[in-house]
Design a protein around this motif. Sequence first.
Motif, PDB file in Angstrom:
ATOM      1  N   GLN A 739       3.876  -1.419  -3.964  1.00 49.49           N
ATOM      2  CA  GLN A 739       4.521  -0.494  -3.139  1.00 49.49           C
ATOM      3  C   GLN A 739       3.912   0.987  -3.521  1.00 49.49           C
ATOM      4  N   SER A 740       4.161   1.681  -2.551  1.00 55.77           N
ATOM      5  CA  SER A 740       3.829   3.000  -2.700  1.00 55.77           C
ATOM      6  C   SER A 740       4.812   3.908  -3.204  1.00 55.77           C
ATOM      7  N   HIS A 741       4.597   5.236  -3.919  1.00 53.42           N
ATOM      8  CA  HIS A 741       5.535   6.096  -3.949  1.00 53.42           C
ATOM      9  C   HIS A 741       5.665   6.764  -2.499  1.00 53.42           C
ATOM     10  N   PHE A 742       6.902   7.460  -2.361  1.00 49.18           N
ATOM     11  CA  PHE A 742       7.213   8.130  -1.105  1.00 49.18           C
ATOM     12  C   PHE A 742       6.120   9.086  -0.745  1.00 49.18           C
ATOM     13  N   TRP A 743       5.465   9.932  -1.526  1.00 53.80           N
ATOM     14  CA  TRP A 743       4.603  10.701  -1.321  1.00 53.80           C
ATOM     15  C   TRP A 743       3.336  10.227  -0.906  1.00 53.80           C
ATOM     16  N   GLN A 744       3.112   8.820  -1.609  1.00 51.20           N
ATOM     17  CA  GLN A 744       1.927   8.127  -0.913  1.00 51.20           C
ATOM     18  C   GLN A 744       1.886   7.254   0.573  1.00 51.20           C
ATOM     19  N   LYS A 745       3.041   7.327   0.979  1.00 49.57           N
ATOM     20  CA  LYS A 745       3.068   6.661   2.210  1.00 49.57           C
ATOM     21  C   LYS A 745       2.742   7.318   3.291  1.00 49.57           C
ATOM     22  N   SER A 747       3.742   7.823   6.406  1.00 48.05           N
ATOM     23  CA  SER A 747       4.673   8.535   7.271  1.00 48.05           C
ATOM     24  C   SER A 747       5.096   9.900   6.579  1.00 48.05           C
ATOM     25  N   PHE A 748       4.939   9.803   5.147  1.00 45.62           N
ATOM     26  CA  PHE A 748       5.395  11.007   4.338  1.00 45.62           C
ATOM     27  C   PHE A 748       4.115  12.032   4.687  1.00 45.62           C
ATOM     28  N   LYS A 749       2.993  11.488   4.583  1.00 38.65           N
ATOM     29  CA  LYS A 749       1.808  12.514   4.954  1.00 38.65           C
ATOM     30  C   LYS A 749       1.915  12.939   6.417  1.00 38.65           C
TER      31      LYS A 749
END
Length: 962
Positions: A739-745, A747-749
């Motif tokens: 899974q990705s960190h939230f900053w790697q997703k 949607s976050f980008k």
Amino acid sequence: MNRLVILCFLLVIFTVNAQQQTRLPLRDYFFETWNTRSGLPHNSINSLAQTQDGYLWVGTWEGLARFNGQEFKLFTRSEITDLPDSGVRALTPTSDGGLLIAGARGGISLYQHRQWDTQPNAQAMVNHVFKSKNEDLWLALENDGVFYRPAKSTQDIPIIQNVSAYRIIEDKQGTIWAATSDGLYKIVNYTATLMTPHHGLPDAPVYTLLITREGRLVIGSERGARVLNGNVFESPHPQLSAESISSLLEDNHGDLWFGTINKGVFRLSVDGIEQLDAKNGLPANRILSLLQDRENSIWVGTNAGVFRLREAPFSSWGKKRGLSSDYVRTVLSHSDGSLWIGGSTGLDRLQNNKITQIKGTKQGSPYSVLSLLEQSQGDIWVGTYTSGVLKVVNNELVPYLNRDNGLGSNEVRSLLFDSKNRLWIGSAMGLTRVNTDGSLDQFTNEKELPSGFILALSEDKRANIWIGTGNGVVVYNTQTDKFKPIQFPKAFSAKYAFGFYIDDKYTWMATDRGLLRYQHSNGHMTILGRELGLPVDKLFQIVPFKDSLWLSSNRGIIEVNYKQVNQLLDSATKGSQTLAFQLYDEGDGMLSAQANGGSTPSATAHSDGTIWFATAKGVSTVKPARLKEATEIPLPTIVESFSVDGKPMLLPVDGDTLVLPPGVTRLSFHYAGLSFIMPQRLNFQTKMKGFNDEWVDRFHIATAEYTNLPAGKYSFAVRSAYPNTDWQQNDKVIHFEIQSHFWQKTSFKLVVFFIFVVVIYSAYRYRLYRYKQVEKELTSRVVKQTQALQEQASAFAYQATHDQLTDLPNRRAFDGWLADNFTDFKARNTPLAIAIMDIDHFKRINDGWSHLIGDQVICEVANILKAHCEGEQEVARWGGEEFTFVFPDMHTVQAQQLCEQLRKEVENKDFSSIAQGLSVTVSFGVSDSDNVDDYDRLLSRADQALYKAKNNGRNRVECIAS
């Protein structure tokens, strides 16, 4: 009448197909034993089973063990939830790939899809459990009798009570048979009928049952074995009519195996009955269980461990089987189908598995035979150690020629009849030729020969005589009547020539420095020795067989592929290739790995497809076709364990995807090929789809590790293969997602990007609204924000290319550097050396102290490496305890010196501040780019050098020079 019964039984039980299959006598099987010293929890082997996935399971009084061919994994009450006792009494595979386990206190569990499903307990010890065709669960209970548990029910319904039940079986008609202390019961429609002595049964407890492939019922009782023939039970053999039979097995030949209470194992086949007991290799005479695995090995559970009979590649004949001598020097394949075997105390003839000792002594002592020869008429000529040349006449050794009547020496190591029917005799004092008129010609090292010590003789198609001596090779040209020495290149360091094989293009010579190839057209010589991967220096005999060359040596028998050897010797870049070979020794059935040489023939191919070798403990024989059959058996591949950052993970069910949390840095896979015949020789390949879609050779290594994989979906695949065979379609695949960190997703980008756009747009609107001075200020802020984002991006890039533990560049950074720069170095013709370093015995550090201490050791070693790598030299953490180095503008020798300095720095470092008594050493593998066309090959050679360092004792630097 008894003979008629036996004949009828054999004709019915052993089908025509089974009779056509080859079987080994029990004495020719290779024996192995495992017990508590080998990893078993207890020596009493109550039950044996093999599940559909290929694992072998062993039930004992102290737990359940699973065998993968190399090690046992133990399962006890702590792993098998709710099992009331570790004592395992019965194991029964199910048709859908599961395994039923029954315990000493009535516990029942089903192992399937790597999970334990505990069933309701029975009321007493379960001696046997199985599922009938209608999914009923049948239980044989100690003292309580026979019960069945209907499908999808938890209630046990009694069928037979107040007896001890030992085994239950279902025949092809759906009839249930139960072996009990009262005798044999027949159960039809859940109604039991006791079979009485009127049916031919002994009045005694029945312990075990078997339904043969022909559908016949075989019973083993306290007073013998019986087979149901019509409505009457008959003894299969008089010797089995009164034995206490505890277990039964029908093998792939249709032969019946009988385990007994106190007399070992009997096998009944069309060849008769054979017995194997503690006097002949069994660990004990009490047999508790029998099993034949999918590779056709026979497993015997005793009260002293597990015993296996395997059709090993090699079998041997020695004094115990009738030979005159265990020390065999020469073996000859005769045109009449017999084999002649000469040893230190006589000569024997082997035909139809029978040994005939050839008569003849010297002053009452047997002749010591060194060499053998068959004349065109079939006559046998014999060279001896102290008595010259003999001839076999009417199965008796008769003196022919010795030192008293013209022979140079009585020590005769080689004999040859040439195409002109002249007898050539190679002795310890030169060469003697017996002409057709009986006259003798002597050739010595004073004139014609480089040495008077003659070891081998052979004639080529042009009638030239090749002579192997203790100081090289010489060829006698029959047309010119002259000797021509064959000069070995000094670089070969070869001296002794023990044997020849001559084909259309080459003469192959077995020497004391390897296999030498002489090209007839131009006299060019090449040598296959240790430098090209041969495991030994000294070879004695060369036996061609189909596409292989079989080479005898002091360390066993070596098989190499003829075509691959020629390709290797023809290649201009020999160092870039690896010799593929198989080395057979005591572990493959030989009584001794020391094959004898210095006399001919010391090995021979026989007309029945076997190859025979003279050894220090008898004559050993191998049938290559049997080896090929073994490699055609399906080979299951299993992923046994999967750990994430050092923590074991539950393997997903096939097809499922395992979800891993963000920030995973290290993934480790441990796998196995479930072969019990040659587990240590299996080769593996792995592939990580999503990271690298190419198969990676792991050779014999059963582990794979990946570090710093980015977030995403992956599929790890592994496959295995037998030596020198194509890869089977036996891939085992594990799917997982990091899974990705939230900053790697994404949607976050997108949110960040949207906010960024809004801020820019607002700033733009604000700039238009304000004065130019404010406009400049806002512009400055935008610049600062942009710089901050760039720094953040740089930080992410740094994290992706550096190891978090040591802050060294990681494997990705190293691979990237090597991929980007290797071509430039090759184009500039600039040397480039690399090294792979491994911390020795790192697992012991983790196991002996802790993984935390292991990480501190890695950091300390990394600090040492960083402190001593200067200029353009690069060091990276390759993964786990491995590091890689780049040495620009250096050859192997310079890089090896630097690595030696680093090795000493680590060895001399005091690690006591990390853990008391801790010492650390490292091993290096070094190679350079000379004669290497791609960086993958450069890495492979450095990796080979590292394995060489490990195999040579660790704490050392090894290199593979170009």
